[in-house]
Design a protein around this motif. Structure first.
Motif, short mmCIF file in Angstrom:
data_model
loop_
_atom_site.label_atom_id
_atom_site.label_comp_id
_atom_site.label_asym_id
_atom_site.label_seq_id
_atom_site.Cartn_x
_atom_site.Cartn_y
_atom_site.Cartn_z
N GLY A 118 5.74 12.36 12.86
CA GLY A 118 4.49 12.69 13.52
C GLY A 118 4.23 11.74 14.68
N PRO A 119 3.09 11.88 15.33
CA PRO A 119 2.74 10.91 16.38
C PRO A 119 2.68 9.51 15.77
CG PRO A 119 1.23 12.78 16.36
CD PRO A 119 2.07 12.92 15.15
N ARG A 120 2.83 8.54 16.60
CA ARG A 120 2.98 7.14 16.20
C ARG A 120 2.14 6.73 14.99
NH1 ARG A 120 5.74 3.56 18.65
NH2 ARG A 120 5.34 1.37 18.20
N ALA A 121 2.86 6.16 13.97
CA ALA A 121 2.16 5.81 12.73
C ALA A 121 1.51 4.45 12.86
CB ALA A 121 3.15 5.81 11.57
N ALA A 122 0.34 4.29 12.25
CA ALA A 122 -0.34 2.99 12.27
C ALA A 122 0.28 2.07 11.22
CB ALA A 122 -1.84 3.18 11.97
N LYS A 123 0.12 0.76 11.46
CA LYS A 123 0.74 -0.24 10.57
C LYS A 123 0.24 -0.11 9.14
CE LYS A 123 3.29 -3.64 12.67
NZ LYS A 123 2.89 -3.89 14.07
N ASN A 124 -1.10 0.09 9.02
CA ASN A 124 -1.66 0.11 7.67
C ASN A 124 -1.19 1.35 6.90
OD1 ASN A 124 -3.09 1.86 9.18
ND2 ASN A 124 -5.11 1.23 8.45
N GLU A 125 -0.91 2.43 7.65
CA GLU A 125 -0.41 3.62 6.98
C GLU A 125 0.97 3.35 6.38
OE1 GLU A 125 -1.94 7.67 8.89
OE2 GLU A 125 -1.04 6.30 10.35
N ILE A 126 1.78 2.61 7.15
CA ILE A 126 3.12 2.28 6.66
C ILE A 126 3.01 1.40 5.43
CG2 ILE A 126 5.27 1.07 7.21
CD1 ILE A 126 4.87 2.00 10.11
N ALA A 127 2.07 0.43 5.49
CA ALA A 127 1.87 -0.46 4.34
C ALA A 127 1.44 0.35 3.12
CB ALA A 127 0.83 -1.51 4.69
N GLN A 128 0.56 1.31 3.37
CA GLN A 128 0.09 2.20 2.30
C GLN A 128 1.28 2.94 1.67
OE1 GLN A 128 -3.01 2.89 1.16
NE2 GLN A 128 -2.40 4.65 -0.11
N PHE A 129 2.17 3.45 2.57
CA PHE A 129 3.34 4.17 2.08
C PHE A 129 4.22 3.25 1.24
CE2 PHE A 129 7.78 5.56 2.79
CZ PHE A 129 7.71 6.80 2.16
N GLU A 130 4.37 2.00 1.71
CA GLU A 130 5.19 1.05 0.95
C GLU A 130 4.63 0.84 -0.45
OE1 GLU A 130 5.11 -2.17 3.72
OE2 GLU A 130 7.24 -1.91 4.24
N ARG A 131 3.29 0.75 -0.53
CA ARG A 131 2.67 0.57 -1.84
C ARG A 131 2.96 1.77 -2.74
NH1 ARG A 131 -1.22 -2.04 1.06
NH2 ARG A 131 -2.51 -0.21 1.40
N GLU A 132 2.90 2.95 -2.13
CA GLU A 132 3.15 4.15 -2.94
C GLU A 132 4.56 4.17 -3.48
OE1 GLU A 132 1.97 8.02 -1.48
OE2 GLU A 132 0.18 7.08 -0.63
N VAL A 133 5.47 3.72 -2.63
CA VAL A 133 6.87 3.68 -3.07
C VAL A 133 7.01 2.71 -4.24
CG1 VAL A 133 9.19 2.96 -2.41
CG2 VAL A 133 7.86 4.39 -0.87
N ARG A 134 6.29 1.57 -4.14
CA ARG A 134 6.38 0.59 -5.23
C ARG A 134 5.83 1.17 -6.53
NH1 ARG A 134 5.77 -3.36 -1.34
NH2 ARG A 134 3.52 -3.26 -1.32
#
Lengths: 312, 651
Positions: B631-647
């Motif tokens: 998608g259009p450029r992802a925000a940093k906190n969204e990526i962090a959120q995704f990392e948490r979900e993966v964990r």
């Protein structure tokens, strides 16, 4: 129900549902056909007779709410028969142009490979330019303007194969194939598909189609995916079993089609699966001379898509 | 051709090319077997023959054949060690591999064998003309590897060749680094024993006619680069084997004879030069006139100032030498020396003995006697010719009184005998006279056709003095080469000789070969040290070379790394990708791993189909990843959120 009261995207969903009701069990082909038209591309349907090629074209025109004409191509069809002729107008003392069936929004060119190369090229030129020139006057074709051509690849007697350069004008080539058992039984039980169509109000209209076309081209595509498309296209140029690889135009077509497909799936960005979904119909007719539709060819196209890693 | 056979045909062609390339260094029967198997494999590849069906016992027969061929190589060489036997073994084993080749891996092995053959060929011969062929075959071999390795066997030949060319071009700096800096330590493993070749040039024997045989050999004997200018042509006497024993027909060198060398006084300026000697399969080295000292530690200088090596010269060798064109010895010839150098067989060449007595009666002085004999040579109608005819066993008598025809060897033999008959110490020296100046390379080429024989006599107060009776009979020989003199009687060489254009071309090619030999083939440890000195190392040893090589290697790796950086950067996953890869790795414990071509949503659906309980979560995760990634450029906190979900993803 009135098309103008709902948003174009809702109308699109409804159009898709309507098409599925007419063409049973072929949702993949139906989606591809709609994608092709929304990507402003012309569609080539290639199959044996009687599997619903003409019905699909008819249904598309109806559901999209477009004016349409059908021309049965034969070997004695002349360019003037589809473009139109200048006739002498006695009262005014001059010539006036009488527009042919091409001046419509959706032209169904049935059995396009039966016409002589001359007529074929007249049609294909119009497809590319979206205009026709008669004498010294240029006439713009309506917008939207689609050609849905059908051809039967297995009947070769008295046909003129479309050359590669002209096949390239079609954004996609799809085939329908036989319906599965359940859908064929439903087809036998149901009435004539055209009667069904007549009782169905169009889900879209030309304005909505134009708007959807514009929306489709605004769907986001990430640079990584453009690179993926480029790698995919370039990989066809490195293989010994493909004579001529995909052109940059094919690559552009792939991106346009992937965007329209993503929009049809209700997404505002393209994902690798969208590119893969439209790759076979966009690429396969460009990678052979239009005769090779066998399992080997399908396997080759699948192998091409499998040969390139998606961006991570 | 069917595409499945392409890789195999490519491997076969590469094998064929390398077998042909090394054909000169492998026994003909090995080459024949290899070419037969190539022909068989190619006929299958092109569809002229049906591939064989597996029959029972075929493997046993094949094993027998293998054992038989190994035994044949053993019988041929009595060993399987060494370059020649190893090459032969490799050729026949490659042929066998080609016959049983079925899979892609087999094709790869065939190409590997071809590369080994190329390596062996490079060890066996480093001629310049082989270089382009060598590169061509290596190029093809790498392209064949690309064809074999490409999935689906569908790489375009042109693309494969381009790939191979690019890879080779990238490896050029590495090759240069290896060439310049890889320490060439003595006793290298590549110093392999070589087989025997044919003896050419001069030997330690001279019979009438033995030198005239060399006269129409155009092959170079050696090349000389002078430090200063080229000395006068008439002074270019290249001394080779010195012959000290005469049986009335043949002069030979008796190895058991030696005596104390006389003290020598060098006169005039020294001439410095470098000789590059072609392989002769003889131990002699050639030097200009009187050489100062042995040029190398492993070169032996005998009492008569003849240079020889311990072993036969089987390779091109180069050595620097210093010579003097004028010398004087005020000392005495040793008693033993005088006895040896005046010895003659009893009762041979009686007419010559009579002539000697007659002239000696008139001229008791040694020098005057020698002059008188030379005068006799000039005035008695002797003819200098390439075809002196046969002689009797009393060869000197035949030459001087019957045929009156002779080549340099005949005259030298006759003169030396006349000297010894009068009690004057004399010996025959064989070697070369003159040479051809190569203006393209700036060096002198001495050819076999320049072979010459002359004499040296002992004169009191002067020492050994060169006397060339040929110069009296045919004075023009001193100024012109044999080819020039006997232009018409030398059919092959004269073509080269008459045509200036061909001659110039020949000079250029010879010059290029010399450069190759001097700068590339002979680039040894000493040359490496010279290079290091130029680079500023005070007293280089092999450790400096090792450092230089390591540095060059690192530089090369850095260069390759930089030029590949874009693709490397693309391969390096970012945070988001790492998180997604972590998720797929975790899921791989319960479902098949994600395929490289599989998009996130497709993968999630597949996992969902296999593990329905995981389905919704994985699909949501994949959808989120797809939106962030594509998608259009992802925000940093969204990526962090995704990392948490993966964990949180518990499998």
């Amino acid at each position: 129900m009135n098309a103008s009261t709902t948003s174009p995207t809702d109308a699109l969903t409804r159009a898709l549902a309507d098409l599925d009701r007419i063409i049973l069990g072929k949702s993949e082909a139906v989606r591809l056909a709609l994608t092709c038209l929304l990507a402003r591309g012309h569609l080539l349907i290639e199959d044996v007779p009687g599997v619903g090629k003409t019905t699909l074209a008819h249904a598309l025109a109806h559901v999209l709410g477009l004016a349409w004409q059908r021309v049965q191509f034969t070997s004695d069809l002349l360019p003037a028969d589809i473009i139109g002729v200048s006739v002498f107008d006695a009262p005014s003392g001059g010539f006036s142009f009488k527009k042919g069936p091409m001046f419509t929004q959706l032209l169904l060119a049935d059995e396009v490979n039966r016409a002589s190369p001359k007529t074929q090229s007249a049609l294909l030129e119009a497809m590319e330019e979206r205009q026709v020139s008669v004498d010294v006057t240029t006439y713009r074709l309506p917008d939207p303007f689609f050609v849905v051509a059908t051809q039967n690849p297995f009947e070769q007697l008295g046909t003129f194969r479309l050359p590669e350069s002209q096949l390239d004008r079609f954004l996609m080539r799809i085939s329908l194939g036989y319906p599965d058992a359940a859908h064929e039984r439903a087809l036998l039980a149901g009435g004539d598909r055209r009667d069904l169509l007549a009782g169905m109000p169009p889900a879209l209209n030309p304005d909505a189609v134009r708007e959807l076309q514009a929306t489709a081209q605004r769907v986001h595509i990430a640079p990584a995916l453009l690179e993926y498309v480029q790698t995919l296209v370039a990989s066809t140029r490195q293989r010994s079993d493909i004579q001529i690889g995909l052109s940059p135009r094919a690559g552009q077509g792939l991106v346009r089609a992937a965007r329209a497909w993503a929009m049809l799936a209700g997404r505002d960005m393209v994902i690798p699966e969208d590119v893969q979904a439209v790759f076979a119909p966009v690429a396969s007719h460009r990678l052979d001379a239009g005769v090779n539709t066998g399992a080997d060819h399908a396997a080759l196209i699948a192998a091409l898509a499998r040969g390139v890693a998606v961006p991570i | 051709m069917n595409t499945a056979a392409r890789a195999q045909v490519a491997a076969t062609l590469v094998f064929m090319a390398s077998v042909l390339f090394i054909a000169g260094h492998a026994p003909p029967w090995c080459t024949a077997i290899a070419l037969l198997s190539v022909a068989w494999r190619l006929s299958i590849g092109f569809g002229w023959l049906q591939p064989p069906r597996g029959r029972r016992g075929a493997r046993f027969l094949f094993g027998m054949l293998t054992a038989l061929l190994v035994a044949a190589v053993l019988a041929n060489f009595r060993t399987v060690n060494g370059l020649a036997a190893g090459t032969a073994l490799l050729v026949v084993m490659g042929a066998l591999k080609l016959i049983e080749s079925r899979t892609r891996r087999d094709d790869g092995i065939v190409v590997g064998v071809s590369l080994f053959l190329l390596l062996a060929a490079a060890l066996a011969s480093q001629s310049l003309w082989r270089l382009p062929l060598y590169l061509l075959i290596v190029w093809g071999a790498c392209a064949a590897i690309a064809l074999i390795a490409y999935p689906g066997d569908a790489l375009r030949t042109r693309t494969a060749l381009r790939l191979s060319g690019r890879a080779l071009a990238m490896s050029v700096p590495l090759a240069a680094a290896c060439f310049l800096f890889f320490p060439r330590v003595a006793g290298q493993f590549w110093a392999l024993e070589r087989g025997a070749g044919a003896t050419t040039g001069l030997s330690d024997e001279m019979s009438p006619g033995s030198i005239s045989k060399l006269a129409n050999e155009y092959d170079p004997a050696f090349r000389v680069r002078f430090a200063a200018g080229l000395p006068a042509r008439a002074a270019l006497y290249w001394r080779g084997p010195v012959l000290n024993s005469f049986d009335g027909f043949t002069w030979r060198r008796e190895r058991a004879r030696f005596y104390r060398a006389e003290p020598l006084e060098m006169l005039g300026d020294p001439v410095r030069y470098r000789v590059t000697l072609e392989p002769t399969w003889q131990p002699w080295l050639y030097a200009l006139d009187t050489v100062d000292a042995s040029p190398r530690r492993d070169v032996f200088m005998s009492y008569d100032r003849q240079l020889s090596t311990m072993d036969r010269i089987t390779d091109v060798v180069s050595y620097d030498a210093v010579s003097h064109l004028a010398t004087r010895s005020s000392g005495e010839l040793s008693t033993l020396g005088r006895r040896y150098e005046t010895q003659l067989p009893d009762g041979r060449n009686p007419r010559t003995l009579a002539l000697a007595r007659e002239i000696r009666a008139r001229t008791p002085d040694d020098a005057a006697y020698a002059r008188a004999v030379l005068e006799w040579f000039r005035t008695n109608g002797l003819e200098y010719t390439l075809e002196p005819g046969t002689t009797t066993l009393d060869s000197v008598d035949t030459t001087l009184f019957d045929s009156k025809r002779g080549f340099c060897g005949h005259f030298a033999s006759a003169f030396a005998m006349l000297m010894r008959s009068a009690g004057i110490p004399a010996r025959v020296v064989t070697g070369y006279l003159g040479g051809e100046w190569n203006p393209a390379g700036g060096y002198l080429i001495v050819r076999q056709s320049d072979a010459h024989a002359w004499t040296e006599i002992w004169l009191e107060g002067r020492g050994w003095t060169r006397m060339d009776p040929t110069a009296v009979v045919a004075p023009e020989r001193l100024q012109r080469g044999i080819l020039d003199l006997f232009n018409d009687s030398l059919p092959v060489a004269s073509v080269f000789f008459r045509n200036t254009w061909l001659r110039q071309l020949n000079h250029l090619w010879d010059g290029a070969n010399q450069w190759w030999q001097d700068q590339v083939v002979e680039f040894n440890l000493r040359a490496q040290f010279d290079l290091l000195r130029k680079l500023g190392v005070e007293s280089p040893d092999w450790r400096h070379l090792g450092w230089a090589f390591a540095l060059a290697l690192l530089a090369w790796i850095a260069w390759v790394g930089l030029s590949l950086r874009r693709s490397v950067a693309r391969l390096k996953p970012d945070r988001l990708a790492r998180a997604w890869l972590r998720a797929t790795r975790r899921l791989a414990r319960v479902a098949p791993p994600r395929a490289a071509h599989e998009g996130p949503m497709d993968y999630a659906r597949r996992v969902g189909a296999l593990r329905p309980e995981l389905g919704p979560r994985v699909e949501a995760l994949a959808a989120r990843y797809a939106r962030l990634r594509f998608g259009p450029r992802a925000a940093k906190n969204e990526i962090a959120q995704f990392e948490r979900e993966v964990r949180r993803l518990a499998v």
